[in-house]
Design a protein around this motif. Structure first.
Motif, short mmCIF file in Angstrom:
data_model
loop_
_atom_site.label_atom_id
_atom_site.label_comp_id
_atom_site.label_asym_id
_atom_site.label_seq_id
_atom_site.Cartn_x
_atom_site.Cartn_y
_atom_site.Cartn_z
N ILE A 77 -3.25 5.57 -15.43
CA ILE A 77 -4.35 5.90 -15.51
C ILE A 77 -5.00 4.81 -14.68
CG2 ILE A 77 -4.75 4.39 -18.06
CD1 ILE A 77 -4.64 1.63 -17.38
N PHE A 78 -4.87 4.55 -13.50
CA PHE A 78 -5.06 4.10 -12.10
C PHE A 78 -5.19 5.66 -11.17
CE2 PHE A 78 -3.72 0.16 -13.61
CZ PHE A 78 -4.47 -0.58 -13.33
N ASP A 79 -4.35 6.22 -11.50
CA ASP A 79 -4.86 8.07 -10.56
C ASP A 79 -6.48 7.73 -10.12
OD1 ASP A 79 -1.98 8.35 -10.95
OD2 ASP A 79 -2.52 9.70 -12.21
N GLY A 80 -5.83 8.38 -8.82
CA GLY A 80 -7.56 7.98 -8.93
C GLY A 80 -8.40 6.81 -8.24
N LEU A 81 -8.15 5.99 -8.32
CA LEU A 81 -8.89 4.56 -7.99
C LEU A 81 -8.00 4.47 -6.83
CD1 LEU A 81 -9.09 2.94 -11.52
CD2 LEU A 81 -10.56 5.27 -10.44
N GLU A 82 -9.37 3.32 -6.57
CA GLU A 82 -8.58 2.41 -4.57
C GLU A 82 -7.52 1.97 -4.33
OE1 GLU A 82 -10.68 -0.69 -1.18
OE2 GLU A 82 -11.62 -0.12 -3.61
N ILE A 83 -7.05 1.72 -5.94
CA ILE A 83 -5.64 0.59 -5.22
C ILE A 83 -4.81 2.24 -5.81
CG2 ILE A 83 -5.19 0.50 -7.84
CD1 ILE A 83 -4.34 -1.61 -5.67
N SER A 84 -4.35 3.15 -6.47
CA SER A 84 -3.73 4.27 -6.63
C SER A 84 -3.16 4.58 -4.95
CB SER A 84 -4.09 5.30 -7.29
OG SER A 84 -4.95 5.88 -6.95
N GLY A 85 -4.07 3.69 -3.73
CA GLY A 85 -4.15 4.69 -2.74
C GLY A 85 -3.35 3.60 -1.76
N GLU A 86 -2.73 2.43 -2.27
CA GLU A 86 -2.37 1.12 -0.99
C GLU A 86 -0.51 1.80 -2.30
OE1 GLU A 86 -2.75 -0.67 0.50
OE2 GLU A 86 -5.04 0.35 0.76
N LYS A 87 0.22 2.41 -1.45
CA LYS A 87 1.23 2.98 -2.59
C LYS A 87 1.88 1.42 -2.47
CE LYS A 87 0.54 6.89 -3.06
NZ LYS A 87 0.03 7.48 -4.44
N GLU A 88 2.60 1.29 -1.25
CA GLU A 88 3.30 0.07 -0.95
C GLU A 88 2.96 -1.69 -2.28
OE1 GLU A 88 4.08 -1.31 2.26
OE2 GLU A 88 4.48 0.28 3.72
N LEU A 89 1.47 -1.77 -2.31
CA LEU A 89 1.61 -2.96 -3.77
C LEU A 89 1.18 -2.08 -4.78
CD1 LEU A 89 -1.62 -3.96 -2.00
CD2 LEU A 89 0.42 -5.59 -1.63
N CYS A 90 1.66 -0.96 -5.10
CA CYS A 90 1.66 -0.72 -6.43
C CYS A 90 2.84 -0.05 -6.96
CB CYS A 90 1.49 1.12 -6.66
SG CYS A 90 -0.52 1.18 -6.84
N GLU A 91 4.06 -0.04 -5.79
CA GLU A 91 5.80 -0.26 -6.40
C GLU A 91 5.95 -1.22 -5.88
OE1 GLU A 91 7.61 2.12 -3.03
OE2 GLU A 91 6.32 3.74 -3.58
N GLU A 92 5.77 -2.57 -5.74
CA GLU A 92 5.69 -3.83 -5.54
C GLU A 92 5.10 -4.82 -6.33
OE1 GLU A 92 6.13 -8.01 -3.06
OE2 GLU A 92 5.19 -5.90 -2.50
N TYR A 93 3.86 -4.64 -7.02
CA TYR A 93 3.68 -5.05 -8.23
C TYR A 93 3.29 -4.80 -9.49
CZ TYR A 93 2.85 -8.20 -4.19
OH TYR A 93 3.21 -9.16 -3.38
#
Length: 103
Positions: A77-93
């Motif tokens: 559901i976050f695909d294509g949104l700004e946060i999806s470009g923050e790979k490290e944050l996504c993997e960690e949190y």
């Protein structure tokens, strides 16, 4: 009218917004801002109808681990949104925390 996004009148659920074909103004940058400026408490004060509940729902779907409310992977559901470009944050949190949501 096929292919046009619908206006999200009364929609307060982030997943419903993202999967239901509604217009959505990307506010996922809030997640990065919150993670980079950690505080013991974060207070969201905005006028009525300003998207507070939708933003809380967005945070819930981002952080929540193993929920029965998620029929598929959080990242979808976050695909294509700004946060999806923050790979490290996504993997960690993303999807790593228990979340209590009271409305």
């Amino acid at each position: 009218m096929e292919g046009k996004a619908k206006l999200p009148m009364g929609i307060e659920n982030f997943m419903e917004m993202r999967t239901g074909g509604f217009y959505y103004v990307d506010k996922t940058g809030l997640i990065k801002t919150l993670l980079e400026n950690l505080g013991k408490v974060n207070l969201f004060t905005r006028p009525r109808r300003f998207g507070k509940t939708l933003n809380m729902s967005m945070l819930r779907y981002f952080f929540e681990a193993g929920s029965d409310i998620q029929p598929f992977d959080n990242a979808t559901i976050f695909d294509g949104l700004e946060i999806s470009g923050e790979k490290e944050l996504c993997e960690e949190y993303m999807g790593k925390f228990p979340v209590i949501s009271i409305t």
